[in-house]
Design an enzyme around this catalytic site. Structure first.
Site, PDB file in Angstrom:
ATOM      1  N   ARG A  46      91.631 -61.932 107.410  1.00  0.00           N
ATOM      2  CA  ARG A  46      92.663 -62.425 106.572  1.00  0.00           C
ATOM      3  C   ARG A  46      93.548 -63.525 106.898  1.00  0.00           C
ATOM      4  NH1 ARG A  46      95.509 -56.444 106.859  1.00  0.00           N
ATOM      5  NH2 ARG A  46      94.848 -56.694 109.134  1.00  0.00           N
ATOM      6  N   ILE A 138      79.561 -47.453 126.618  1.00  0.00           N
ATOM      7  CA  ILE A 138      78.581 -46.444 127.144  1.00  0.00           C
ATOM      8  C   ILE A 138      77.512 -46.557 126.201  1.00  0.00           C
ATOM      9  CG2 ILE A 138      78.009 -44.240 127.950  1.00  0.00           C
ATOM     10  CD1 ILE A 138      81.155 -44.180 128.618  1.00  0.00           C
ATOM     11  N   GLY A 189      99.614 -50.756 125.879  1.00  0.00           N
ATOM     12  CA  GLY A 189      98.755 -50.869 124.713  1.00  0.00           C
ATOM     13  C   GLY A 189      97.364 -50.086 124.649  1.00  0.00           C
ATOM     14  N   ASP A 203      90.133 -38.978 116.157  1.00  0.00           N
ATOM     15  CA  ASP A 203      89.147 -40.199 117.091  1.00  0.00           C
ATOM     16  C   ASP A 203      88.318 -39.603 117.813  1.00  0.00           C
ATOM     17  OD1 ASP A 203      88.968 -43.103 117.886  1.00  0.00           O
ATOM     18  OD2 ASP A 203      88.681 -41.818 119.479  1.00  0.00           O
ATOM     19  N   LYS A 207      83.733 -39.268 116.873  1.00  0.00           N
ATOM     20  CA  LYS A 207      82.729 -39.509 117.535  1.00  0.00           C
ATOM     21  C   LYS A 207      81.842 -38.266 117.893  1.00  0.00           C
ATOM     22  CE  LYS A 207      85.606 -42.830 119.890  1.00  0.00           C
ATOM     23  NZ  LYS A 207      86.516 -43.308 120.922  1.00  0.00           N
ATOM     24  N   GLY A 304      88.278 -51.251 124.076  1.00  0.00           N
ATOM     25  CA  GLY A 304      88.599 -52.759 124.863  1.00  0.00           C
ATOM     26  C   GLY A 304      87.778 -53.610 124.317  1.00  0.00           C
TER      27      GLY A 304
END
Length: 434
Positions: A46, A138, A189, A203, A207, A304
């Site tokens: 964007r 992983i 964070g 979340d 998964k 991350g």
């Protein structure tokens, strides 16, 4: 095969920028490993002016990622926008229909639209690779789809959300309450300003639905996942769990039963001797159980910039080298419809914590109610009397294995007792190979 594989990256946030930097930094290594040169030639985001730590000079820039997906020069479209519909869905669908492979870290998209997109991929002789969507760095998707392809998988158990694992670890180590640690996680964070998807288990459920499809050869069925987050976990329960020899973890569990596939995400108690109980902080872990290999545990960073970019690039290298596989391990038309196992018939041990007024006859009434529902006690903890006569005391009951329906019925009756100062807390105790 062409000597050069051209990559288009849609979304240049943390992971997108990390992916571009990794492809540049390890260019020679990746060429050796794939046998082809991998080059980013086009991007979409964007904001053109933002400093992302690399130069966009010489790259074709698309303001609309859909146009990037239709670029005839692109061989692989990397979607790192996020979201289960809207532009992320449009970009992936457009790329697949134009004969381009797709690499994504978008767990919501795969969990909710995976079956549809897998069929489109098969129809166009391309694939969708999504290692980065499940447990970050992983390689659990590769383990299920390739490394354990010779096994019938009976169960998948995972710590699939680093935010929740960090919160539960910190609560245990420092004796702090959920709200306090959540605020710290946001400052560091580890948690978003709106932490709903993380702390409410959504979340992790995305998964788990993906892993269940891979493990059992069924269509992704997110709606089949019973979801409960960690908001109700208290410092007191964490302390009592330790006393009993357990630790509380938010686990995603999918297992094959005689009735069908049971899928659930919830805080559970696991024995401190098990490997998965020792996975702390922001780390993830996935335990797989195969009939020939036995238990396999994979552990590492689940989120991350660098771990996720690592997984994205691993998928790119596989595709560049010609190592592709059906999206969920078998062709889309051979994915079976998911048969859902009733959670009411789940059999296991349970932790029940009551806060009751310290009055004669209370425990006799509780134990009689459990017996009426066919629930037997394995142990009980009651620490002394209340500080004041008639005050409130915590009482913990560990129940022997019983059905979910029996335990829920007993707790519903106990919750109606006037002796309760607050609603009862019920938690599953999980045992598995480790």
């Amino acid at each position: 095969m062409k000597d050069v594989v051209k990559i288009g990256v849609a979304g240049l946030g943390t992971v997108g920028a990390g992916t571009v930097k990794l492809l540049s930094e390890h260019r020679d290594i990746l060429t050796d490993r794939s046998g082809r040169q991998i080059v980013v030639t086009a991007v979409s985001a964007r904001d053109r002016t933002r400093d992302r730590g690399f130069s966009t000079e010489g790259l074709t820039w698309y303001d609309d990622a859909r146009d990037l997906a239709a670029d005839k020069e692109i061989d692989i479209l990397v979607e790192l926008i996020g979201g289960s519909d809207g532009i992320a869905y449009d970009v992936c669908k457009t790329a697949l229909e134009n004969g381009k492979h797709v690499v994504t870290a978008n767990k919501a998209l795969i969990a909710l639209k995976g079956a549809e997109l897998a069929q489109i991929a098969d129809n166009n002789n391309v694939t969708i690779a999504y290692e980065a969507a499940v447990a970050g760095g992983i390689p659990v998707v590769k383990a299920l789809r390739e490394g354990l392809a010779g096994n019938a998988i009976s169960r998948v158990t995972g710590i699939l959300n680093g935010t929740c694992n960090f919160i539960l670890t910190t609560m245990r180590e420092q004796g702090r309450d959920f709200a306090d640690v959540l605020a710290e996680a946001q400052q560091l964070g580890y948690a978003e300003s709106d932490p709903t998807f993380d702390v409410d288990g959504i979340d992790a459920a995305h998964k788990l639905a993906i892993l269940a499809s891979l493990a059992f050869g069924v269509e992704v069925d997110f709606d089949a996942v019973a979801v409960d987050g960690i908001r109700s976990v208290s410092a007191l329960d964490i302390q009592l769990a330790e006393e009993l020899g357990y630790r509380i973890k938010l686990l995603g569990i999918a297992k094959q039963t005689a009735e069908g596939i049971e899928q659930r995400v919830s805080p559970v108690m696991v024995d401190r001797a098990t490997q998965i109980s020792k996975v702390e902080g922001v780390f993830n872990a996935v335990a797989l159980e195969g009939d020939y290999v036995g238990p396999v545990v994979l552990q590492g960073r689940g989120a991350g910039e660098r771990p996720t970019a690592s997984a994205v690039v691993a998928d790119i290298v596989d595709i560049a080298a010609g190592r592709t596989a059906p999206v969920f391990g078998v062709p889309a038309e051979r994915l079976r419809k998911n048969v859902r196992a009733s959670l009411e018939k789940h059999v296991g041990a349970y932790y029940l914590r009551l806060m009751v007024w310290d009055r004669p006859g209370v425990m006799a009434k509780v134990t009689a109610t459990l017996a009426q529902h066919g629930v037997s006690m394995a142990s009980m903890i009651q620490h002394g009397r209340a500080e004041t006569e008639g005050g409130v005391v915590p009482v913990v009951i560990v129940a022997h294995e019983t059905t979910e329906a029996a335990m829920a019925g007993a707790v519903e009756d106990i919750a109606a007792f006037e002796s309760n100062s607050q609603p009862p807390v019920l938690m599953r105790i999980e045992s598995f190979a480790s």
